[in-house]
Structure formats: structure tokens, C-alpha cells
Design an enzyme around this catalytic site. Structure first.
Site: not given
Ligand code: FPP
Length: 232
Positions: A12, A15, A17, A29, A57, A59, A61, A63, A123
Site C-alpha cells: 500500500d 499513490g 508516494w 505503481h 483487489s 475493489e 476495478w 478506480r 520460492l
Molecule cells: C496500493 O497503492 C497498490 C495497488 C493498488 C497496486 C499494487 C501494485 C503494485 C505494487 C505495482 C506493481 C505490481 C505488479 C504486480 C506489477 P495505492 O495506489 O492504494 O496507494 P495509496 O493508498 O497511497 O493511494
């Protein structure tokens, strides 16, 4: 000390970051994908056997369309780019979730990589994609009901082990350690059944800032815990 056999991660904070740097969310991402790469390598190095990451997730979808399609593209690129190294390092790729929800090109890339890495024994990296814990349990209930109705099992045989064997994760042990980045204290519909006795480590670090050092710190915190599984 033995490392946790199975680590699960809620990645998490991508966004936030990006926002802190005035960048579009997808840049977070992209940096998050680099963190994943480092953490996979770190897990292989310390002898973790299974790593399950919440990559998308059910959920998610909801976004904005542009973010969803950018994430799908990133996923496809990540899978294609990482496959040679996964093979070289003995890492087997697998996936859980409603995979048929993913764009076709993504599904193709995923199945190709799963097949190509299937010989890996060091792994197992499990990507949770279009995943929801409640949907997984619902699917398990439906499958058990079908087995009962078809006379394959008797309802008296339904116990926690049987339920575990109907989940998407049937071939993996339950996670020993759950790591969640960026400070939120929630499970967010992730592995609801499987996390019953899992130790949880929440770090304030945002996922793009999480790497091998932070992984080692989380494992050290895990080693400091007294796991009693409900006993005294
Ligand atoms: C949460 O951050 C992250 C996600 C919804 C997606 C996870 C995806 C990655 C780590 C990208 C790389 C993964 C692969 C498999 C290529 P957020 O967007 O919810 O962050 P925020 O809460 O700060 O908005």
C-alpha cells in the site's frame, strides 16, 4: 533462526508516494513494481518458500479507468520482463483470484509466465489479482455445496481442513507473516480465512520505499513474537 515459510504483503502507499512528489499515481505503481522485484529477491535470499502479494483487489476495478488500464499494462510488462530472471533464480510464479476478469493479453502473459517458471523450487511468488477474500470463501462454499449435491462428499465431512482445500490457496500453507505498508491497520479483504493465526507487521513506510532492508526488519520483528496459536 528459520525465516517465515510464507509471507503475505499488502503493498500500500504507491499513490501517496507519487503525490508527495507531485507525480501521477502510475509513477508510484512503477516504483512499487521495483520494490516488488527487490522483495522477491530478498525473500529468495533468506529462504522464504512462499510470497503472496496483493497486486490488484476486486475493489481496485472501481478506480479511474486510466489508472486501471495503466496498472494492467504495468502488470503485463512486469510479468514479461521478470520471467527470465524468475527462471534463473528458481522462482515459480503463480496467481490467485478471478483471473478471467483480467484483460486477455494480461491473462496470456500470466499463463505463459506461470508455465515457463513452473520448474522453480526455491520460492513460489503468488500474485493476488482481481482477488477478494470474501469472493474466495463464497466460491469455496459453492464448490462444497456442489460436491455434497453430487454425492462426492457427505456434509458431515465439512471441517476447516476441507474448507481450506476448496480455497484458491489450497496448495499453499497459511501465511506466517503479513506485512502491510503505509500504516493502515486493515486487512482490506485479503486472505481472510488464511490469516487467522498470522503475525501482522504494519510499517509506516510507503510501498515504493520498501526494500530488502525493510523486509529484514519485518522478519526480525516476526522472530520477536511469541506464536501460541491460541494455546498458553
Ligand atoms: C496500493 O497503492 C497498490 C495497488 C493498488 C497496486 C499494487 C501494485 C503494485 C505494487 C505495482 C506493481 C505490481 C505488479 C504486480 C506489477 P495505492 O495506489 O492504494 O496507494 P495509496 O493508498 O497511497 O493511494
Amino acid at each position: 533462526m528459520k525465516p517465515p515459510r510464507h509471507i503475505a504483503i499488502i503493498m500500500d502507499g504507491n499513490g501517496r508516494w507519487a503525490k508527495e512528489r507531485g507525480l501521477p499515481r502510475i509513477k508510484g505503481h512503477e516504483k512499487g513494481a521495483e520494490s516488488l522485484r527487490a522483495v522477491v529477491e530478498g525473500c529468495a535470499e533468506v529462504g522464504v518458500e512462499f510470497l503472496t502479494v496483493y497486486a490488484f483487489s476486486t475493489e481496485n476495478w472501481s478506480r479511474p479507468k486510466a489508472e486501471v488500464s495503466a496498472l494492467m499494462k504495468l502488470l503485463e510488462l512486469f510479468i514479461e520482463r521478470e520471467t527470465p530472471e524468475l527462471i534463473e533464480k528458481g522462482i515459480r510464479l503463480q496467481a490467485i483470484g478471478r483471473l478471467t476478469d483480467l484483460p486477455e493479453s494480461c491473462q496470456r502473459a500470466l499463463h505463459k509466465a506461470i508455465e515457463a517458471t513452473s520448474g522453480g523450487t526455491r520460492l513460489t511468488l503468488v500474485l493476488a489479482l482481481s482477488y477478494s477474500g470474501r469472493t474466495e470463501i463464497t466460491d469455496a462454499v459453492k464448490s462444497i455445496v456442489r460436491d455434497v449435491q453430487a454425492g462426492r462428499i457427505d456434509s458431515a465431512m465439512i471441517d476447516p481442513e476441507l474448507i481450506s482445500r476448496h480455497l484458491y490457496t489450497r496448495v499453499y500453507p497459511d501465511p506466517d507473516l503479513l506485512i502491510r505498508t503505509s500504516g493502515e491497520m486493515r486487512l482490506s479483504n485479503f486472505l481472510l480465512w488464511q490469516l487467522s493465526y498470522t503475525e501482522i507487521v504494519v510499517t509506516q513506510k510507503l510501498w515504493p520505499d520498501f526494500g530488502k532492508d525493510e523486509l529484514r526488519e519485518a522478519i526480525a520483528e516476526f522472530h520477536g513474537r511469541d506464536r501460541r496459536f491460541g494455546a498458553v
